[in-house]
Every structure is written in C-alpha cells, then in structure tokens.
Design a protein around this motif. Structure first.
Motif, PDB file in Angstrom:
ATOM      1  N   LEU A 233       1.207  -0.833   0.244  1.00  0.00           N
ATOM      2  CA  LEU A 233      -0.263  -0.331   0.288  1.00  0.00           C
ATOM      3  C   LEU A 233       0.798   1.276   0.286  1.00  0.00           C
ATOM      4  N   ALA A 234       1.966   1.246   0.666  1.00  0.00           N
ATOM      5  CA  ALA A 234       2.577   2.367   1.062  1.00  0.00           C
ATOM      6  C   ALA A 234       3.519   2.699   0.089  1.00  0.00           C
ATOM      7  N   LEU A 235       4.318   1.532  -0.832  1.00  0.00           N
ATOM      8  CA  LEU A 235       4.678   1.548  -1.660  1.00  0.00           C
ATOM      9  C   LEU A 235       4.224   2.094  -3.617  1.00  0.00           C
ATOM     10  N   ASP A 236       2.573   1.508  -3.414  1.00  0.00           N
ATOM     11  CA  ASP A 236       1.561   1.139  -4.494  1.00  0.00           C
ATOM     12  C   ASP A 236       1.688   3.459  -4.264  1.00  0.00           C
ATOM     13  N   LEU A 237       1.242   3.903  -3.053  1.00  0.00           N
ATOM     14  CA  LEU A 237       0.743   5.535  -3.335  1.00  0.00           C
ATOM     15  C   LEU A 237       2.335   5.963  -3.637  1.00  0.00           C
ATOM     16  N   LEU A 238       3.570   6.029  -3.312  1.00  0.00           N
ATOM     17  CA  LEU A 238       4.284   6.696  -3.409  1.00  0.00           C
ATOM     18  C   LEU A 238       4.588   6.643  -5.154  1.00  0.00           C
TER      19      LEU A 238
ATOM     20  N   THR B 235       3.217  14.491   0.837  1.00  0.00           N
ATOM     21  CA  THR B 235       4.232  14.243   1.343  1.00  0.00           C
ATOM     22  C   THR B 235       3.416  12.794   2.273  1.00  0.00           C
ATOM     23  N   ILE B 236       4.004  12.199   2.199  1.00  0.00           N
ATOM     24  CA  ILE B 236       3.401  10.333   2.779  1.00  0.00           C
ATOM     25  C   ILE B 236       4.427  10.555   4.168  1.00  0.00           C
ATOM     26  N   THR B 237       4.242   9.674   5.112  1.00  0.00           N
ATOM     27  CA  THR B 237       4.459   9.683   6.216  1.00  0.00           C
ATOM     28  C   THR B 237       4.512   8.195   6.811  1.00  0.00           C
ATOM     29  N   VAL B 238       4.806   7.059   6.120  1.00  0.00           N
ATOM     30  CA  VAL B 238       4.430   5.617   6.855  1.00  0.00           C
ATOM     31  C   VAL B 238       5.520   5.270   8.215  1.00  0.00           C
ATOM     32  N   GLU B 239       4.823   5.518   9.761  1.00  0.00           N
ATOM     33  CA  GLU B 239       5.681   4.036  10.445  1.00  0.00           C
ATOM     34  C   GLU B 239       4.378   3.312  10.980  1.00  0.00           C
ATOM     35  N   ASN B 240       5.483   2.497  11.730  1.00  0.00           N
ATOM     36  CA  ASN B 240       5.246   1.932  13.227  1.00  0.00           C
ATOM     37  C   ASN B 240       5.139   1.905  14.159  1.00  0.00           C
ATOM     38  N   LYS B 241       5.883   1.267  15.352  1.00  0.00           N
ATOM     39  CA  LYS B 241       6.173   1.421  16.220  1.00  0.00           C
ATOM     40  C   LYS B 241       7.311   2.629  16.587  1.00  0.00           C
TER      41      LYS B 241
ATOM     42  N   GLN C 159      15.835   6.469   6.603  1.00  0.00           N
ATOM     43  CA  GLN C 159      14.514   6.986   6.398  1.00  0.00           C
ATOM     44  C   GLN C 159      13.681   7.523   5.615  1.00  0.00           C
ATOM     45  N   LEU C 160      14.242   7.355   4.026  1.00  0.00           N
ATOM     46  CA  LEU C 160      14.020   8.261   3.233  1.00  0.00           C
ATOM     47  C   LEU C 160      12.795   6.760   3.086  1.00  0.00           C
ATOM     48  N   LEU C 161      11.636   7.345   2.358  1.00  0.00           N
ATOM     49  CA  LEU C 161      10.647   6.023   1.610  1.00  0.00           C
ATOM     50  C   LEU C 161      10.647   5.510   0.556  1.00  0.00           C
ATOM     51  N   THR C 162      11.375   4.265   0.484  1.00  0.00           N
ATOM     52  CA  THR C 162      12.162   3.604  -0.481  1.00  0.00           C
ATOM     53  C   THR C 162      11.899   1.506  -0.688  1.00  0.00           C
ATOM     54  N   ALA C 163      11.404   1.470  -1.546  1.00  0.00           N
ATOM     55  CA  ALA C 163      11.459  -0.491  -1.352  1.00  0.00           C
ATOM     56  C   ALA C 163      12.483  -0.614  -1.140  1.00  0.00           C
ATOM     57  N   ASN C 164      13.587  -0.353  -0.308  1.00  0.00           N
ATOM     58  CA  ASN C 164      14.452  -0.855   0.337  1.00  0.00           C
ATOM     59  C   ASN C 164      14.413  -0.443   1.670  1.00  0.00           C
TER      60      ASN C 164
ATOM     61  N   ARG D 100      -8.677  15.150  -2.981  1.00  0.00           N
ATOM     62  CA  ARG D 100      -8.490  14.664  -1.164  1.00  0.00           C
ATOM     63  C   ARG D 100      -9.726  13.487  -2.905  1.00  0.00           C
ATOM     64  N   GLN D 101     -10.685  13.793  -3.207  1.00  0.00           N
ATOM     65  CA  GLN D 101     -11.350  12.344  -3.884  1.00  0.00           C
ATOM     66  C   GLN D 101     -10.896  11.744  -4.433  1.00  0.00           C
ATOM     67  N   ASP D 102      -9.778  12.175  -5.335  1.00  0.00           N
ATOM     68  CA  ASP D 102      -8.952  11.216  -6.046  1.00  0.00           C
ATOM     69  C   ASP D 102      -8.087  10.254  -5.024  1.00  0.00           C
ATOM     70  N   ILE D 103      -7.621  10.650  -3.925  1.00  0.00           N
ATOM     71  CA  ILE D 103      -6.814   9.461  -3.722  1.00  0.00           C
ATOM     72  C   ILE D 103      -7.526   8.295  -2.400  1.00  0.00           C
ATOM     73  N   ILE D 104      -8.626   8.986  -1.939  1.00  0.00           N
ATOM     74  CA  ILE D 104      -9.589   9.251  -1.474  1.00  0.00           C
ATOM     75  C   ILE D 104     -10.983   7.404  -2.151  1.00  0.00           C
ATOM     76  N   LYS D 105     -10.621   7.984  -3.790  1.00  0.00           N
ATOM     77  CA  LYS D 105     -11.139   7.143  -3.877  1.00  0.00           C
ATOM     78  C   LYS D 105     -10.247   5.734  -4.540  1.00  0.00           C
ATOM     79  N   ALA D 106      -9.208   6.246  -4.884  1.00  0.00           N
ATOM     80  CA  ALA D 106      -7.656   5.495  -4.969  1.00  0.00           C
ATOM     81  C   ALA D 106      -7.610   4.491  -4.126  1.00  0.00           C
ATOM     82  N   VAL D 107      -7.516   4.772  -2.732  1.00  0.00           N
ATOM     83  CA  VAL D 107      -7.430   3.694  -2.288  1.00  0.00           C
ATOM     84  C   VAL D 107      -8.351   2.603  -1.649  1.00  0.00           C
ATOM     85  N   ASN D 108      -9.786   3.845  -2.417  1.00  0.00           N
ATOM     86  CA  ASN D 108     -10.896   2.243  -2.076  1.00  0.00           C
ATOM     87  C   ASN D 108     -11.073   1.909  -3.091  1.00  0.00           C
ATOM     88  N   GLU D 109     -10.304   2.048  -3.641  1.00  0.00           N
ATOM     89  CA  GLU D 109     -10.413   0.920  -4.890  1.00  0.00           C
ATOM     90  C   GLU D 109     -10.137  -0.105  -4.887  1.00  0.00           C
ATOM     91  N   LYS D 110      -9.069   0.268  -4.378  1.00  0.00           N
ATOM     92  CA  LYS D 110      -7.780  -0.580  -4.341  1.00  0.00           C
ATOM     93  C   LYS D 110      -7.431  -1.656  -3.163  1.00  0.00           C
TER      94      LYS D 110
END
Length: 270
Positions: free
Chosen positions: A90-95, A105-111, A135-140, A158-168
């Motif tokens: 999901l994160a890499l697809d949106l990137l 900006t996409i910020t991705v995090e865990n604990k 910390q740079l968001l890349t596949a590696n 906003r709606q474009d992003i929500i639609k893209a996320v919801n569809e997939k």
C-alpha cells in the motif's frame, strides 16, 4: 470509588492550544493514578510524538497510538501488546502514484520507525522535518509493515486519493480526514478505532464499561466517547462529539478543562 479507566485524547483535550501539558493537568492525572485509576493516553498520534507527553505525565500504564492500531506500555515489555498492521505494498503503491494523486508528503510508520518521501516543515512534529538516509521512503528502506500512513495532500485531490485507496485496498484500509485547517488524510486498518484500544485496556484490568470515562474533541474520538460508560466532550469539541457525549467540560482545553472535570468527578485534591 471503584477503579476507573480514564481514557484521554491528547490534541484539543489533554493538551492546551500550544500542544503542551499544564502543571495542573500533570498534577491531576498523577493524583488520579495515585488513587488507583488507570490513566491511558488514547491518541491518533504515533508513538514517536506521544512519548514525551506520556513521560511528562509520569504514568506507567498502557498507551494506545494510531487511533487504536497500537496498544503498549512504553519503555517496557508488555506481553499484552498488540499492533494492527497495513502492508508495505500500500505504502509503495501510493508513493509510485503520489504526483498523479496530488500527494505532497507520505509519512509511513510503525511503533519505532518512520519513513517519508521527503522532510517537511509544514506540520512540525507530525511530519518529520528531517530524515536520515534510511528513513527515506523507498522499496529498499521500507523493511517492515507499517501501522499508520499519513498523507499531506493538495485539497482539490482529496476525493481522488480516497477513491484510489478504496478501489484497491478498501477491504482492509480506512481513510480518515483530519479535522481543522490541515489537508491530512490518515490511513488505518479498517474497523480500527480508538474504542477498540480503550476496551482492550479495560479488559486487561477487569474494568467494566460503566467505569470507563473518556475525553475527546474531534471526529476520531467519536467511537470512543460513544462506547465509554461516560463520554465527556471538551467545551471546544466539534458538535458531533458533543452530540454523542454524556457530558461536556465546563471550560475548554486551554483552561484546564479536562483537569478540572477530573478533580470534580473523582474529588481529587491537587
């Protein structure tokens, strides 16, 4: 008085308008904990930017981050800890689509880790204003599943992003728009809200629903206040929160509203 779970949102609730704890709030929460109540921060914030507040209060009880997707006791091993993860895909697809979708900006995090496509000064604290190379968001660099994704977007998209996320990804991802002036969209695991973390903590301490008191002010507090035995909206809360709440604090978050309510409700001397 029976042991209660005191579930507290941070921004607009426990914190004042400068995003700070006052001395009165700290003293009040410590007094409640000393009386044997379980004071738990239940916030949309990641652990990265909630830790200092937890430490300032000086509690040792569980905290919930990412709107219910992570429950843990900071600084110690807790065998009841859980997290609800999203996927690296999901994160890499949106990137890959960020320009097309109007994502700045996409910020991705865990604990314990954060990655972003670039540093940002637009929203200090919430978006990282500096990044180490790893910390740079890349596949590696993205080497584990995230818990939360935060997207700063161009408002017309906003709606474009929500639609893209919801569809997939709509079967397991839930987009939630922040309130206020910021163009921020959060992605969390579908069905994960603050009340699930609140109930989980209550269960660990055998606290019944009627002995849960929860405080909040914004959209992401709605399920939690609705589910608590006593849901308390801040004086500064949005109308939807006041509507589901059992009570409203007499004063707002900038005048120690939460502290004063707790002092009165639990007869705390501070």
């Amino acid at each position: 008085m029976d042991q209660h779970l005191i579930a507290i949102d941070l921004d607009g609730t426990t914190l004042n308008n400068e995003s700070q704890l006052t001395a009165e709030t700290i003293k009040t929460l410590r007094a409640a904990a000393k009386e044997g109540h379980i004071v738990s921060i239940i916030t949309g914030r990641p652990y990265r930017i909630a830790r200092r507040i937890y430490d300032q209060i000086g509690i040792k009880t569980p905290m919930v981050n990412f709107n219910g997707a992570l429950a843990h006791i900071p600084h110690q091993h807790w065998d009841k800890e859980y997290d609800v993860e999203l996927t690296q895909e999901l994160a890499l697809d949106l990137l890959a689509q960020h320009k097309k979708l109007g994502i700045d900006t996409i910020t991705v995090e865990n604990k314990l880790h954060v990655w972003a496509n670039h540093a940002s000064n637009h929203l200090p604290e919430f978006l990282p204003n500096r990044l180490a190379k790893d910390q740079l968001l890349t596949a590696n660099n993205l080497n584990s599943n995230p818990i939360g994704l935060t997207i700063e977007y161009q408002p017309e998209h906003r709606q474009d992003i929500i639609k893209a996320v919801n569809e997939k990804y709509g079967d397991f991802v839930e987009p939630r728009v922040w309130g206020g002036k910021y163009h921020i969209l959060e992605l969390i695991h579908r069905g994960t809200h603050k009340e699930s973390g609140m109930y989980y903590i209550a269960k660990q301490y055998n606290i019944s629903r009627q002995n849960i008191i929860a405080f909040g002010d914004e959209h992401n507090d709605l399920e939690m206040l609705d589910a608590a035995g006593r849901g308390v909206a801040m004086q500064n809360a949005i109308p939807a929160i006041k509507k589901v709440a059992d009570d409203v604090t007499p004063v707002d978050n900038d005048h120690n509203g939460l502290a004063k309510y707790l002092q009165n409700y639990f007869k705390l001397s501070v």
